[in-house]
Write an enzyme that holds these catalytic residues in place. Structure first.
Site, PDB file in Angstrom:
ATOM      1  N   HIS A  40       0.881  -1.154   0.008  1.00 15.14           N
ATOM      2  CA  HIS A  40      -0.025  -0.119  -0.043  1.00 15.14           C
ATOM      3  C   HIS A  40       0.777   1.368   0.091  1.00 15.14           C
ATOM      4  O   HIS A  40       0.339   2.524  -0.391  1.00 15.14           O
ATOM      5  CB  HIS A  40      -1.043   0.065   1.168  1.00 15.14           C
TER       6      HIS A  40
ATOM      7  N   HIS B 128       4.898   8.541  12.778  1.00  9.29           N
ATOM      8  CA  HIS B 128       3.698   7.256  12.899  1.00  9.29           C
ATOM      9  C   HIS B 128       4.618   5.988  13.731  1.00  9.29           C
ATOM     10  O   HIS B 128       5.406   5.845  13.339  1.00  9.29           O
ATOM     11  CB  HIS B 128       2.902   7.073  11.839  1.00  9.29           C
TER      12      HIS B 128
END
Length: 314
Positions: A115, A179
């Protein structure tokens, strides 16, 4: 030799968790605006710099950098399916040029693009096959990692080659910003997880679903202020985007693994893909860059940032 750049955070949780209607609408509207700009530009070649999340690249043979001569979607998170539209001859020419520029890059006739590649192609280009695209993998998950200095060198070598083209080129950098997803690390997990990290490609649907459920749960816990993941770091994200805006490659090249992990989390190491993309753009000459969107979105475990840039005067 027109060229444009778009760098954007990616997060598969966009389709699984909502940070609230207003925030989600702003993100999707910005992606839609950027996608309209891509349609108007109509690139003849897209070069996508992206990471992998142990979906296509594993420790059985882990390169620092890899150019896809042929590539297909890994199928994770149900984002993109089938082959990418890789122009094989151009990809091989790029491999040869980068090697001749003294940057050791691997290349693959069977790259699985996860992704980190397929989501920006879907969101910015409409699909993974809309335009001819060459995927460039930059390792941001499997330690030991290539240095940020080497990521600059990779980008510059690719940019020098592309600057000789007469095609309309779109550079995409995918990854970052801050993140800290629950990515397992070799040396700190049980043997069965180590085996997955070594050769876990093409998992069963059940195994993939269980893994993805853990990531969704991590985002939900982060939004509640719970869990083991580091909180997002808006200050760090904004400092990075300013360094990209002004082209401070000395500062970007000097970033260490330890500093990135401390300030940006495990996933912050993916910033190498942005570094390579901006370094490639810089080979076309001085550029003008702007931040198109930024917001730390806990539910998506992502400091969501988007930037665009193009050479001055283009």
């Amino acid at each position: 030799m027109p060229v444009k750049l778009i760098c954007a955070s990616h997060t598969p949780l966009m389709d699984f968790c909502s940070p609230g209607a207003e925030v989600e609408r702003a993100v999707r509207d910005t992606f839609a605006t950027l996608a309209a700009e891509v349609r108007d530009y109509h690139p003849e070649l897209v070069v996508v710099f992206g990471p992998d999340h142990f979906n296509g690249f594993f420790y059985d043979l882990m390169p620092s950098f890899c150019i896809g001569v042929r590539a297909a979607a890994a199928g994770d998170w149900d984002i993109g399916h089938g082959p990418l539209a890789v122009p094989e001859a151009q990809a091989l020419d790029l491999v040869k040029a980068v090697l001749a520029d003294d940057v050791d890059v691997a290349y693959s006739y069977r790259m699985q693009a996860d992704h980190g590649f397929t989501q920006p192609l879907e969101l910015l280009c409409g699909s993974i096959t809309r335009y001819p695209a060459i995927p460039v993998f930059v390792n941001g998950a499997a330690k030991p990692l290539p240095s940020c200095r080497r990521s600059v060198a990779l980008g510059r070598a690719i940019g020098r080659h592309l600057a000789g083209s007469q095609q309309r080129i779109l550079l995409i950098g995918s990854g970052g910003l801050s993140h800290d997803p629950p990515t397992p690390q070799m040396g700190s997990v049980p043997p069965e997880v180590e085996e997955f990290l070594i050769g876990g490609r093409n998992p069963t649907p059940e195994a993939r679903q269980a893994r993805q459920a853990r990531v969704v749960a991590t985002g939900q816990a982060l939004a509640r202020g719970e869990g083991a993941s580091l909180p997002l770091n808006a200050d760090w994200d904004k400092q990075l985007m300013e360094a990209f805006r002004i082209g401070d490659f000395d500062a970007l090249a000097a970033l260490s693994d330890e500093a990135i992990l401390r300030d940006g989390g495990r996933g912050g190491q993916e910033i190498r893909a942005w570094i390579a993309a901006f370094a490639a753009l810089a080979e076309f000459g001085p550029y003008h860059a702007e931040v198109r969107y930024y917001h730390p979105i806990q539910e998506w475990i992502a400091g969501m940032g988007m930037m665009s840039a193009q050479p001055v005067g283009q």
